[in-house]
Design a protein around this motif. Structure first.
Motif, short mmCIF file in Angstrom:
data_model
loop_
_atom_site.label_atom_id
_atom_site.label_comp_id
_atom_site.label_asym_id
_atom_site.label_seq_id
_atom_site.Cartn_x
_atom_site.Cartn_y
_atom_site.Cartn_z
N GLU A 63 -101.96 -15.80 29.44
CA GLU A 63 -102.10 -14.40 29.02
C GLU A 63 -100.76 -13.72 28.77
N ASN A 64 -99.66 -14.30 29.24
CA ASN A 64 -98.34 -13.70 29.07
C ASN A 64 -97.57 -14.26 27.89
N VAL A 65 -98.28 -14.95 26.99
CA VAL A 65 -97.66 -15.45 25.76
C VAL A 65 -98.44 -14.88 24.60
N ARG A 66 -97.70 -14.32 23.65
CA ARG A 66 -98.33 -13.90 22.40
C ARG A 66 -97.48 -14.35 21.23
N VAL A 67 -98.10 -14.41 20.07
CA VAL A 67 -97.43 -14.95 18.89
C VAL A 67 -97.45 -13.90 17.79
N ILE A 68 -96.29 -13.68 17.18
CA ILE A 68 -96.17 -12.76 16.06
C ILE A 68 -95.45 -13.47 14.92
N THR A 69 -95.59 -12.94 13.72
CA THR A 69 -94.77 -13.38 12.59
C THR A 69 -93.94 -12.18 12.15
N TYR A 70 -92.79 -12.46 11.56
CA TYR A 70 -91.95 -11.34 11.11
C TYR A 70 -91.06 -11.76 9.96
N ASN A 71 -90.60 -10.75 9.24
CA ASN A 71 -89.70 -10.95 8.12
C ASN A 71 -88.64 -9.85 8.20
N ASP A 72 -87.75 -9.97 9.17
CA ASP A 72 -86.72 -8.98 9.42
C ASP A 72 -85.66 -9.64 10.28
N LEU A 73 -84.64 -8.90 10.66
CA LEU A 73 -83.64 -9.41 11.57
C LEU A 73 -84.28 -9.58 12.95
N THR A 74 -83.99 -10.69 13.60
CA THR A 74 -84.58 -10.98 14.91
C THR A 74 -84.29 -9.88 15.91
N ALA A 75 -83.05 -9.39 15.94
CA ALA A 75 -82.69 -8.34 16.90
C ALA A 75 -83.50 -7.06 16.67
N ARG A 76 -83.77 -6.73 15.43
CA ARG A 76 -84.59 -5.55 15.14
C ARG A 76 -86.02 -5.73 15.65
N ILE A 77 -86.56 -6.92 15.46
CA ILE A 77 -87.91 -7.20 15.95
C ILE A 77 -87.94 -7.13 17.47
N ALA A 78 -86.92 -7.69 18.11
CA ALA A 78 -86.85 -7.63 19.57
C ALA A 78 -86.89 -6.18 20.05
N ARG A 79 -86.08 -5.33 19.44
CA ARG A 79 -86.07 -3.91 19.80
C ARG A 79 -87.45 -3.29 19.58
N GLU A 80 -88.05 -3.61 18.44
CA GLU A 80 -89.36 -3.04 18.08
C GLU A 80 -90.45 -3.40 19.10
N ILE A 81 -90.42 -4.62 19.63
CA ILE A 81 -91.47 -5.04 20.57
C ILE A 81 -91.09 -4.77 22.03
N GLY A 82 -89.90 -4.20 22.25
CA GLY A 82 -89.47 -3.88 23.61
C GLY A 82 -88.87 -5.04 24.37
N ALA A 83 -88.43 -6.07 23.67
CA ALA A 83 -87.81 -7.23 24.32
C ALA A 83 -86.33 -6.96 24.54
N LYS A 84 -85.86 -7.23 25.73
CA LYS A 84 -84.43 -7.09 26.05
C LYS A 84 -83.75 -8.47 26.09
N PHE A 85 -84.55 -9.52 25.88
CA PHE A 85 -84.03 -10.88 25.97
C PHE A 85 -84.49 -11.71 24.79
N LEU A 86 -83.61 -12.58 24.32
CA LEU A 86 -83.96 -13.62 23.38
C LEU A 86 -83.91 -14.93 24.15
N LEU A 87 -84.94 -15.71 24.03
CA LEU A 87 -85.04 -17.00 24.71
C LEU A 87 -84.75 -18.09 23.69
N ARG A 88 -83.82 -18.98 24.02
CA ARG A 88 -83.46 -20.07 23.11
C ARG A 88 -83.30 -21.36 23.89
N GLY A 89 -83.60 -22.47 23.25
CA GLY A 89 -83.41 -23.78 23.84
C GLY A 89 -82.19 -24.46 23.24
N LEU A 90 -81.48 -25.19 24.07
CA LEU A 90 -80.30 -25.94 23.62
C LEU A 90 -80.50 -27.42 23.91
N ARG A 91 -80.41 -28.24 22.86
CA ARG A 91 -80.50 -29.69 23.04
C ARG A 91 -79.15 -30.33 23.23
N ASN A 92 -78.11 -29.74 22.62
CA ASN A 92 -76.80 -30.37 22.61
C ASN A 92 -75.72 -29.34 22.28
#
Length: 164
Positions: A63-92
């Motif tokens: 229930e704590n995962v939702r999916v959206i699509t967007y066509n804008d700058l990632t940081a702007r979308i984060a602000r719009e949805i109230g996210a203060k964090f970007l989560l990223r994975g690093l392989r190398n």
């Protein structure tokens, strides 16, 4: 205050590596929003709307995962949805070099955003969307790398193409 993380990417396709980052991210954040961005420099291999459905189905019990699509700058979308964090994975280290530059630009656009990097689980590190696309393009089975079956994807494609 709710700790919301945006997990952005093209997810073309969404892999078990992506799934692993989200599940681990749920231990750190109250909500993870999977943001499927439209990368203007890339032509999608798998349809965006179909991939959105497959990701939603993958996390239908979370229930704590939702999916959206967007066509804008990632940081702007984060602000719009109230996210203060970007989560990223690093392989190398190559991923780090690439992601570091993006993280700096995101901070320029949205000063309050913090990028949180999770190191990919070792058994999933060799997996990349581009490798999976190449394998699939030439007829190699790839379901072992995905949290869903491509037969599901093909069924969804057929339904979309038939207008149902």
């Amino acid at each position: 205050m709710k700790r919301i993380a945006l997990f952005p990417g093209s997810f073309d396709p969404f892999t078990k590596g992506h799934e692993d980052i989200i599940l681990r991210g749920l231990r750190l954040f109250d909500e993870v929003v999977v943001g499927i961005g439209n990368n203007s420099s890339k032509q999608r291999y798998f349809p965006l709307d179909v991939m959105k459905e497959l990701i939603e189905k993958t996390f239908e019990k979370e229930e704590n995962v939702r999916v959206i699509t967007y066509n804008d700058l990632t940081a702007r979308i984060a602000r719009e949805i109230g996210a203060k964090f970007l989560l990223r994975g690093l392989r190398n280290t190559t991923d780090f070099e690439y992601e570091n530059g993006i993280a700096q630009v995101n901070r320029f656009v949205y000063e309050e955003i913090e990028t949180v990097f999770l190191i990919t689980s070792p058994n999933l590190a060799p997996i990349s969307s581009s490798i999976i696309r190449d394998l699939h393009r030439y007829g190699q089975g790839v379901d072992d790398f995905l949290p869903y079956s491509l037969s599901e994807l093909n069924k969804l494609r057929e339904l979309k193409n038939s207008g149902l």
